[in-house]
Design an enzyme around this catalytic site. Structure first.
Site, PDB file in Angstrom:
ATOM      1  CB  SER A 162      -0.969  -0.052   1.185  1.00 34.70           C
ATOM      2  OG  SER A 162      -2.001   0.874   1.041  1.00 34.70           O
ATOM      3  CG  ASP A 259      -6.303  -2.403  -4.258  1.00 31.99           C
ATOM      4  OD1 ASP A 259      -6.314  -1.162  -4.198  1.00 31.99           O
ATOM      5  OD2 ASP A 259      -5.680  -3.124  -3.452  1.00 31.99           O
ATOM      6  CG  HIS A 289      -5.997  -1.988  -0.252  1.00 33.08           C
ATOM      7  ND1 HIS A 289      -5.001  -1.828  -1.189  1.00 33.08           N
ATOM      8  CD2 HIS A 289      -5.547  -1.427   0.896  1.00 33.08           C
ATOM      9  CE1 HIS A 289      -3.997  -1.179  -0.630  1.00 33.08           C
ATOM     10  NE2 HIS A 289      -4.301  -0.932   0.638  1.00 33.08           N
TER      11      HIS A 289
END
Length: 326
Positions: A162, A259, A289
């Site tokens: 991330s 995502d 995610h």
């Protein structure tokens, strides 16, 4: 009626998610992490989780360098002198190296290598370039202490998830520009690469699970110290803003196709390839995610980690280490 319609909408969205991820996606809200009270609460709750301090298989210690530090995980019986520099996620706003204990332990257990996890400063208290400076400090500490760590400084991968994936990408760019020793490869897990995604109203309307575009706007705005999507962004702040990606290390990019970052990740992978950088793109179908690390033992999670371990094993020559033990 509006409440009923909202519930119906959530169920329709969940039906698109991989069956093994639906239960977790249902109960993990996309919290507004950019709101200080929410961020304070999340960080306080995370701190209640006891950190991993080591066991018979893995030793743990901390290294302090300037205003930041790194958490070092080493196998009691190393299978290799290779290493990986890991950078945790959190939208540039929250979490710490302790948050990713499970991921770092998984890497150590599966590969038998040293993992150095960066405990960088977060925005908005410390905006860009603080987090990237801390990643550079960890990289330089790792290089300078390679003998002490028992690692080969030329066999190190940089990786992150991330926001940590975005930092790993910009770290590789900065190391290339500054002429320091390069990583042998980079692995970007659902990376946060492009602030311009935050300006897309079509993606905001989709309300992605776990991390949505409102969070994205807030994370980028506080990290950059300016609104996302402006014509110019600071050098090395946004990986996708770099004009040429030539010269960067071989890359594995892993992402779920549900995502928020999916499109920017596919674009970055295509740009790497067109600029002559070998890049593998692994897409988890119906993936959202964070599920790869939250549910690693699920069928899609195992496929993801198999691809990761295959890539790292190849780039770090781990098969050769196992066939020629010290």
């Amino acid at each position: 009626d509006s409440i009923f319609t909202l519930a119906e909408t959530v169920e329709m969205k969940l039906n698109k998610v991989h069956p093994d991820y639906q239960s977790s996606a249902r109960w993990i809200p996309a919290l507004p992490y950019h709101w200080p009270p929410v961020r304070m609460l999340v960080n306080a709750l995370v701190k209640l989780i006891p950190p991993f301090r080591g066991d018979a298989q893995t030793t743990v210690r901390w290294a302090v360098h300037g205003p930041s530090r790194s958490k070092i995980y080493q196998p009691a019986s190393p299978a290799s002198d290779a290493a990986l520099l890991w950078i945790h996620g959190g939208g540039y706003l929250c979490f710490s190296a302790n948050t990713d204990d499970a991921t770092c332990r998984r890497l150590v257990d599966a590969l038998g290598i040293t993992v150095v996890s960066v405990d960088y400063r977060s925005a908005p208290q410390s905006a860009f370039p603080a987090a990237l400076d801390d990643c550079v400090a960890s990289w330089e500490w790792l290089q300078q202490h390679s003998v002490e760590l028992g690692i080969d400084p030329q066999r190190v991968v940089v990786a992150g998830e991330s926001a940590g994936g975005g930092l790993a990408a910009t770290l590789a760019q900065r190391l290339l520009d500054e002429g320091g020793p390069p990583p042998v490869a980079q692995w970007l897990l659902a990376p946060m690469l492009d602030d311009r995604t935050a300006t897309r109203e079509d993606l905001t309307a989709e309300q992605h699970f776990v991390w949505n575009n409102r969070n994205n706007w807030g994370g980028w705005q506080r990290y950059l110290g300016q609104d996302p999507g402006l014509p110019e962004a600071p050098t090395h702040a946004v990986a996708a803003r770099r004009e040429s990606l030539a010269g960067l290390p071989e890359t594995l990019l892993t992402i779920g196709d549900l995502d928020l970052f999916y499109e920017e990740c596919v674009t970055y992978a295509e740009r790497l390839q067109s600029d002559g950088v070998a890049c593998e793109l692994f897409v988890t179908e119906r993936g959202v995610h964070g599920m790869e690390t939250l549910l690693p033992a699920s069928p899609p999670g195992r496929l993801h980690w198999d691809a990761v371990f295959a890539f790292l094993g190849r780039k770090l020559d781990l098969n050769q280490d196992r066939s020629n033990p010290n």
